[in-house]
Write a protein that holds these residues in place. Structure first.
Motif, PDB file in Angstrom:
ATOM      1  N   SER A 110       0.830  -1.195   0.000  1.00  0.00           N
ATOM      2  CA  SER A 110       0.000   0.000   0.000  1.00  0.00           C
ATOM      3  C   SER A 110       0.868   1.250   0.000  1.00  0.00           C
ATOM      4  O   SER A 110       1.838   1.332   0.763  1.00  0.00           O
ATOM      5  N   PRO A 111       0.529   2.247  -0.821  1.00  0.00           N
ATOM      6  CA  PRO A 111       1.268   3.512  -0.766  1.00  0.00           C
ATOM      7  C   PRO A 111       1.109   4.216   0.577  1.00  0.00           C
ATOM      8  O   PRO A 111       1.902   5.089   0.913  1.00  0.00           O
ATOM      9  N   LEU A 112       0.112   3.818   1.346  1.00  0.00           N
ATOM     10  CA  LEU A 112      -0.091   4.400   2.678  1.00  0.00           C
ATOM     11  C   LEU A 112       0.916   3.861   3.683  1.00  0.00           C
ATOM     12  O   LEU A 112       1.209   4.511   4.688  1.00  0.00           O
ATOM     13  N   ALA A 113       1.431   2.667   3.411  1.00  0.00           N
ATOM     14  CA  ALA A 113       2.394   2.033   4.326  1.00  0.00           C
ATOM     15  C   ALA A 113       3.323   1.137   3.515  1.00  0.00           C
ATOM     16  O   ALA A 113       3.308  -0.085   3.663  1.00  0.00           O
ATOM     17  N   PRO A 114       4.140   1.724   2.646  1.00  0.00           N
ATOM     18  CA  PRO A 114       4.973   0.910   1.750  1.00  0.00           C
ATOM     19  C   PRO A 114       6.017   0.071   2.469  1.00  0.00           C
ATOM     20  O   PRO A 114       6.558  -0.873   1.893  1.00  0.00           O
TER      21      PRO A 114
END
Length: 333
Positions: free
Chosen positions: A238-242
């Motif tokens: 996820s780009p929110l939590a790479p």
């Protein structure tokens, strides 16, 4: 023999062919819909101020700006999502009452011995709003630094450990049971709480060593090093939590789990109105400020949903969760 729970995975593109026919309209038909003269009620079958209600109010407010009259959010709770959902199932068929619901809709038939509505036949999906992933968290003292070690510990100690959830049959509970199944039938005891805010203190203290939690709630604990993240439930990072690896890349094949948000109407609502609602939802989630706010809830927005793809998505979710709920013996509390 294919595993009935993992026989398919999400495919939003599926819907255009399989379920499109009832919703196809000529160009411009949405503008001809007889939109309700009175304010439209959007029923949220969850408590006010919660992680479903807040996005619903944000989207309803933005939708209202492009419609003839205002959409008013109405919270109706009771028996899980049954009371609020039933209100829409028995409501008017003119678009004046909508349902804003989640993955909980996909398991009602499996969790309740009887229902006053049919979750498929009594509803027409209008638009899928977005998906919110979950993250596996463990107490910092838990004897595993990564997912492989975590699975090895649980496999070597069947029934020894407990996991917390935000409630029986909720998205977090479902995601955990799906993981235990996907990882080879691990045996861990379920301890339900009334919301993750009630569960997390016990995970922080180590009284209960693990929890899957929605990303918005989990990430602050991860980034402050209070809890350890072992994996996220998305197909790709996820780009929110790479920095958090997916379960799939760590060897749990096919594992995806989300809570999702969807707008529905009662079946029998005119197709032109369904299209108007769909267009209003898509317009709302594509507004930059709305999209940014939804991102703060770690929601992966679906900006081009159609009634057909939303209907296909709902059926695909039910195909995963109903067998899981029955196999795990999950019942409404």
């Amino acid at each position: 023999m294919r595993d009935p729970i993992f026989g398919r995975r999400h495919a939003l593109a599926l819907g255009a062919g399989a379920l499109a026919t009832p919703f196809l309209l000529p160009r411009g038909a949405a503008a001809q819909g007889n939109w309700p003269a009175q304010p439209v009620r959007m029923v949220v079958p969850f408590s006010a101020g919660g992680p479903t209600d807040v996005p619903a109010r944000l989207i309803a407010e933005e939708m209202s700006k492009g419609l003839p009259n205002r959409i008013v959010v109405e919270n109706r709770t009771g028996s899980g999502v049954v009371v609020g959902t039933d209100a829409v199932a028995k409501g008017p068929q003119d678009g004046s009452m909508l349902l804003y619901t989640t993955v909980a809709h996909a398991v009602t038939r499996a969790m309740f011995p009887t229902l006053p509505f049919d979750p498929i036949a009594d509803f027409t999906p209008c638009a899928l709003v977005g998906q919110v992933p979950v993250i596996l968290l463990v107490n910092n003292d838990f004897p595993a630094r990564n997912l492989a070690e975590f699975i090895a510990v649980l496999r070597a100690n069947p029934g020894k450990y407990d996991y917390a959830s935000s409630g029986n049959g909720g998205a977090v509970h479902l995601a955990t049971e799906l993981f235990l199944h996907a990882a080879g039938g691990l045996r861990v005891n379920h301890i339900p709480y009334r919301g993750s805010s009630a569960a997390l203190p016990d995970v922080l203290s180590g009284r209960v060593p693990m929890i899957f939690d929605i990303a918005a709630s989990a990430l602050p604990y991860v980034r402050s090093n209070q809890l350890r993240a072992l994996g996220i439930s998305t197909k790709e990072r996820s780009p929110l939590a790479p920095e958090i690896p997916t379960m799939i890349e760590q060897g749990v094949a096919g594992y995806e789990a989300y809570t999702w948000h969807m707008v529905m109407a009662r079946s029998g609502t005119p197709p032109a109105i369904i299209q108007q609602v769909n267009q209003a939802v898509n317009r709302a989630v594509n507004v930059a400020a709305v999209k940014e706010r939804l991102l703060s809830f770690t929601m992966q927005v679906v900006s081009d949903s159609t009634p057909e793809s939303a209907a296909a998505y709902l059926r695909s979710e039910m195909a995963v969760w109903e067998p899981l709920v029955r196999a795990a013996g999950i019942r409404a509390s």
